[in-house]
Write a protein that holds these residues in place. Structure first.
Motif, PDB file in Angstrom:
ATOM      1  N   SER A  66       0.816  -1.217   0.000  1.00  0.00           N
ATOM      2  CA  SER A  66       0.000   0.000   0.000  1.00  0.00           C
ATOM      3  C   SER A  66       0.847   1.263   0.000  1.00  0.00           C
ATOM      4  O   SER A  66       0.321   2.370  -0.133  1.00  0.00           O
ATOM      5  CB  SER A  66      -0.931   0.013   1.221  1.00  0.00           C
ATOM      6  OG  SER A  66      -0.169  -0.042   2.424  1.00  0.00           O
ATOM      7  N   THR A  85      -1.888  -1.504  -3.645  1.00  0.00           N
ATOM      8  CA  THR A  85      -3.269  -1.836  -3.289  1.00  0.00           C
ATOM      9  C   THR A  85      -3.411  -1.900  -1.776  1.00  0.00           C
ATOM     10  O   THR A  85      -2.441  -2.145  -1.054  1.00  0.00           O
ATOM     11  CB  THR A  85      -3.690  -3.189  -3.909  1.00  0.00           C
ATOM     12  OG1 THR A  85      -5.077  -3.440  -3.634  1.00  0.00           O
ATOM     13  CG2 THR A  85      -2.877  -4.339  -3.357  1.00  0.00           C
ATOM     14  N   SER A  86      -4.616  -1.680  -1.281  1.00  0.00           N
ATOM     15  CA  SER A  86      -4.908  -1.760   0.145  1.00  0.00           C
ATOM     16  C   SER A  86      -5.206  -3.195   0.532  1.00  0.00           C
ATOM     17  O   SER A  86      -5.917  -3.914  -0.191  1.00  0.00           O
ATOM     18  CB  SER A  86      -6.108  -0.872   0.482  1.00  0.00           C
ATOM     19  OG  SER A  86      -6.608  -1.165   1.775  1.00  0.00           O
ATOM     20  N   GLU A  89      -8.887  -3.890   0.923  1.00  0.00           N
ATOM     21  CA  GLU A  89      -9.702  -3.847  -0.295  1.00  0.00           C
ATOM     22  C   GLU A  89      -8.794  -4.125  -1.488  1.00  0.00           C
ATOM     23  O   GLU A  89      -8.417  -3.237  -2.249  1.00  0.00           O
ATOM     24  CB  GLU A  89     -10.385  -2.488  -0.450  1.00  0.00           C
ATOM     25  CG  GLU A  89     -11.465  -2.478  -1.518  1.00  0.00           C
ATOM     26  CD  GLU A  89     -12.222  -1.162  -1.554  1.00  0.00           C
ATOM     27  OE1 GLU A  89     -13.002  -0.972  -2.503  1.00  0.00           O
ATOM     28  OE2 GLU A  89     -12.040  -0.337  -0.636  1.00  0.00           O
ATOM     29  N   GLY A  91      -7.534  -4.909  -4.952  1.00  0.00           N
ATOM     30  CA  GLY A  91      -8.053  -4.743  -6.310  1.00  0.00           C
ATOM     31  C   GLY A  91      -7.650  -5.903  -7.188  1.00  0.00           C
ATOM     32  O   GLY A  91      -7.040  -5.707  -8.257  1.00  0.00           O
ATOM     33  N   THR A  93      -8.600 -10.133  -8.633  1.00  0.00           N
ATOM     34  CA  THR A  93      -9.656 -11.080  -8.957  1.00  0.00           C
ATOM     35  C   THR A  93      -9.813 -12.130  -7.857  1.00  0.00           C
ATOM     36  O   THR A  93      -8.835 -12.557  -7.247  1.00  0.00           O
ATOM     37  CB  THR A  93      -9.338 -11.787 -10.284  1.00  0.00           C
ATOM     38  OG1 THR A  93      -9.117 -10.810 -11.295  1.00  0.00           O
ATOM     39  CG2 THR A  93     -10.479 -12.701 -10.710  1.00  0.00           C
ATOM     40  N   GLU A 118     -10.522 -10.680   2.734  1.00  0.00           N
ATOM     41  CA  GLU A 118     -10.015 -10.339   1.410  1.00  0.00           C
ATOM     42  C   GLU A 118      -8.962 -11.346   0.944  1.00  0.00           C
ATOM     43  O   GLU A 118      -8.944 -11.760  -0.218  1.00  0.00           O
ATOM     44  CB  GLU A 118      -9.407  -8.932   1.410  1.00  0.00           C
ATOM     45  CG  GLU A 118     -10.401  -7.824   1.149  1.00  0.00           C
ATOM     46  CD  GLU A 118     -10.908  -7.855  -0.274  1.00  0.00           C
ATOM     47  OE1 GLU A 118     -10.284  -7.245  -1.163  1.00  0.00           O
ATOM     48  OE2 GLU A 118     -11.947  -8.512  -0.518  1.00  0.00           O
TER      49      GLU A 118
END
Length: 236
Positions: A66, A85-86, A89, A91, A93, A118
């Motif tokens: 992140s 990315t976080s 969350e 991002g 698939t 996640e």
């Protein structure tokens, strides 16, 4: 922070005994998880493992973090396939990775249950999650605060949260058992003599001999972990 100073701090942290030992530990875990697979997709959250499969082009690694400065540092160090990315969350698939690696990441997110869900979402059924976290809330100190940690874990808490998020646990072991007593003594000393003991500089570099000695001690622990789960330690 000056860019060069930030780069130097990241480089120093990357060569510390814990970073070296964690890389070895997680690489062992990934290797065991892959088994005899001929192809696999691997997600390295935190860019901590620095996996390379030059002889196995069908093993593809995605390095995620992140922090843009850390990603820039990893790019300079030669890492490929970097994304920002976080953890809470992703991002990415769903059902996409055979192995997910999360080295010392979970303790820094605001909601670790959301993050674990996640991780389960992007992991294939039958895939493996390999992670490390700091152990024992009673060891909480200024280093945790400086590094932006939200919590420390016990084995029972980690097991419970993993189960609640849909994981079937293969193994949970403590690590850095040799560092537990010194950490407890340091924590108690600071609680008693907090007015007379200055805050330890996190950027203070350990002597090379001490760094190398600790790596060798943890190599021995890593060997033991192949056969037994360690009952205590400063990491899980």
């Amino acid at each position: 922070m000056d860019t060069q100073l930030e780069f130097d701090a990241l480089q120093q942290g990357d060569s510390s005994w814990w970073s070296v030992a964690r890389r070895k530990l997680l690489r062992d875990a990934v290797s065991n998880s892959l088994g005899k697979k001929r192809e696999a997709r691997i997600l390295d959250l935190g860019c901590t493992t620095q996996l390379e499969f030059a002889d196995s082009p069908n093993f593809r690694v995605l390095n995620a973090h992140s922090s843009l400065p850390i990603l820039a540092f990893r790019q300079i160090e030669g890492d490929l396939n970097l994304i920002c990315t976080s953890l809470e969350e992703l991002g990415l698939t769903s059902n996409a990775f055979d192995v997910v690696v999360a080295g010392d990441i979970l303790q820094s997110v605001s909601d670790d249950l959301v993050a674990l869900r996640e991780l389960r979402r992007v992991l294939k059924d039958g895939g493996s999650l390999c992670l490390t976290v700091p152990a024992y809330p009673f060891l909480w100190g200024e280093e945790d605060e400086t590094r932006g940690h939200q919590r420390r874990y016990t084995a029972s808490e980690l097991r419970r949260k993993l189960n609640n998020c849909g994981f079937e646990i293969s193994r949970v072991s403590y690590f850095v058992a040799s560092g537990l007593l010194p950490s407890v003594v340091e924590r108690v000393s600071k609680n008693i003599f907090s007015k007379s003991i200055g805050r330890r500089r996190l950027d203070a570099k350990a002597p090379n001999w001490a760094n190398e000695a600790m790596v060798r001690v943890l190599d021995a622990e890593r060997y033991l972990i192949r056969y037994i789960n360690l009952p205590f330690g400063t990491r899980l």
